[in-house]
Design a protein around this motif. Sequence first.
Motif, short mmCIF file in Angstrom:
data_model
loop_
_atom_site.label_atom_id
_atom_site.label_comp_id
_atom_site.label_asym_id
_atom_site.label_seq_id
_atom_site.Cartn_x
_atom_site.Cartn_y
_atom_site.Cartn_z
N ALA A 107 39.00 -6.89 -26.97
CA ALA A 107 37.90 -6.41 -26.13
C ALA A 107 38.35 -5.30 -25.18
O ALA A 107 37.57 -4.40 -24.85
CB ALA A 107 37.30 -7.56 -25.33
N GLY A 108 39.60 -5.35 -24.73
CA GLY A 108 40.10 -4.34 -23.81
C GLY A 108 40.81 -3.18 -24.48
O GLY A 108 41.40 -2.35 -23.79
N SER A 109 40.74 -3.12 -25.81
CA SER A 109 41.43 -2.04 -26.52
C SER A 109 40.54 -0.80 -26.60
O SER A 109 39.31 -0.89 -26.47
CB SER A 109 41.78 -2.51 -27.94
OG SER A 109 40.60 -2.68 -28.71
N PRO A 110 41.13 0.35 -26.84
CA PRO A 110 40.32 1.58 -26.96
C PRO A 110 39.76 1.80 -28.36
O PRO A 110 39.11 2.82 -28.60
CB PRO A 110 41.33 2.67 -26.60
CG PRO A 110 42.65 2.13 -27.05
CD PRO A 110 42.58 0.63 -26.83
N TYR A 111 40.01 0.87 -29.28
CA TYR A 111 39.59 1.06 -30.67
C TYR A 111 38.23 0.41 -30.90
O TYR A 111 38.05 -0.78 -30.62
CB TYR A 111 40.63 0.48 -31.64
CG TYR A 111 42.03 0.99 -31.37
CD1 TYR A 111 42.38 2.30 -31.65
CD2 TYR A 111 42.99 0.15 -30.81
CE1 TYR A 111 43.66 2.77 -31.41
CE2 TYR A 111 44.27 0.61 -30.56
CZ TYR A 111 44.60 1.92 -30.86
OH TYR A 111 45.87 2.38 -30.60
N THR A 112 37.30 1.17 -31.46
CA THR A 112 35.95 0.66 -31.69
C THR A 112 35.94 -0.49 -32.70
O THR A 112 35.19 -1.46 -32.54
CB THR A 112 35.04 1.79 -32.19
OG1 THR A 112 35.08 2.88 -31.26
CG2 THR A 112 33.61 1.30 -32.34
#
Length: 282
Positions: free
Chosen positions: A241-246
């Motif tokens: 959820a906190g990653s930059p990947y969609t």
Amino acid sequence: MDLYLRRRLVNAVALAAACAAAVLGLLFLGWILWTLVAKGLAGIDWALFTQDTPPPMAEGGLRNAFYGSAVMCLMAILIGTPLGIAAGTWLSEYGAAARIATVVRFVNDILLSAPSIVLGLFVYTLVVQQAGGSFSAVAGALSLAFIVLPVVVRTTDEMLQLVPVQMREAALSLGIPQWKVTVQVLYRSAMPGIVTGVLLALARISGETAPLLFTAFGNQYFTLDVTHPMASVPVVMYQFAGSPYTSWQDIAWAGALVLTLFVLLTSLVARAIVARKRVNHD
């Protein structure tokens, strides 16, 4: 008359404030659920249940996380339920007049309200570090079992106390031993309530993240070895959820929706058991 009007005015203001607070809470709850459904449905597909967690910028699913959560929750229930039922039975039937029973209930209430991260740190110190610094699904299940245990103890204790005393006296008057009265009479009467407590404990631990971060840790790959790190849905959601990947964010939303539906289903089953018990009792 002035006092009467004042009381009615105060009552009207208090009622309006209570209704406004309830409506506000329901609005925020509806907003959260709508966001969860809108974003989670986009990630629900067959791959979510048949593929493992992917690397960045790749397609994948939560098969390993679903399996890991199921295994650790099942192990936690198998560990915490027998101990909780035994402790609750002792509190209700054998240790009710003992002073230590008051202490046990007090400690159980503390454990019931203890933050889950504290329980995770306790198991981390006791099991993970003492075992050579190895994260494992067993350690994760132990941390979840500490959450299950006080819930089952409290439920068993209260459900057995609700059984009428006349049932105990009638069974004992026939010369039936105390242990057989407990197993064949009291448990049969209190079983729906005890099962409800176990299901509510299962619903609670299915969404726990903090204890598993310190114990099971996580695993990007599918594994059947419970003595090694294992993935779980809450931990994967926390990471994705906190990653930059969609692609990771979509998987996190889909996992959150599935987990919410599971908790909802478990709660409905628990309520159905309670309702059936009331109908049979009436």
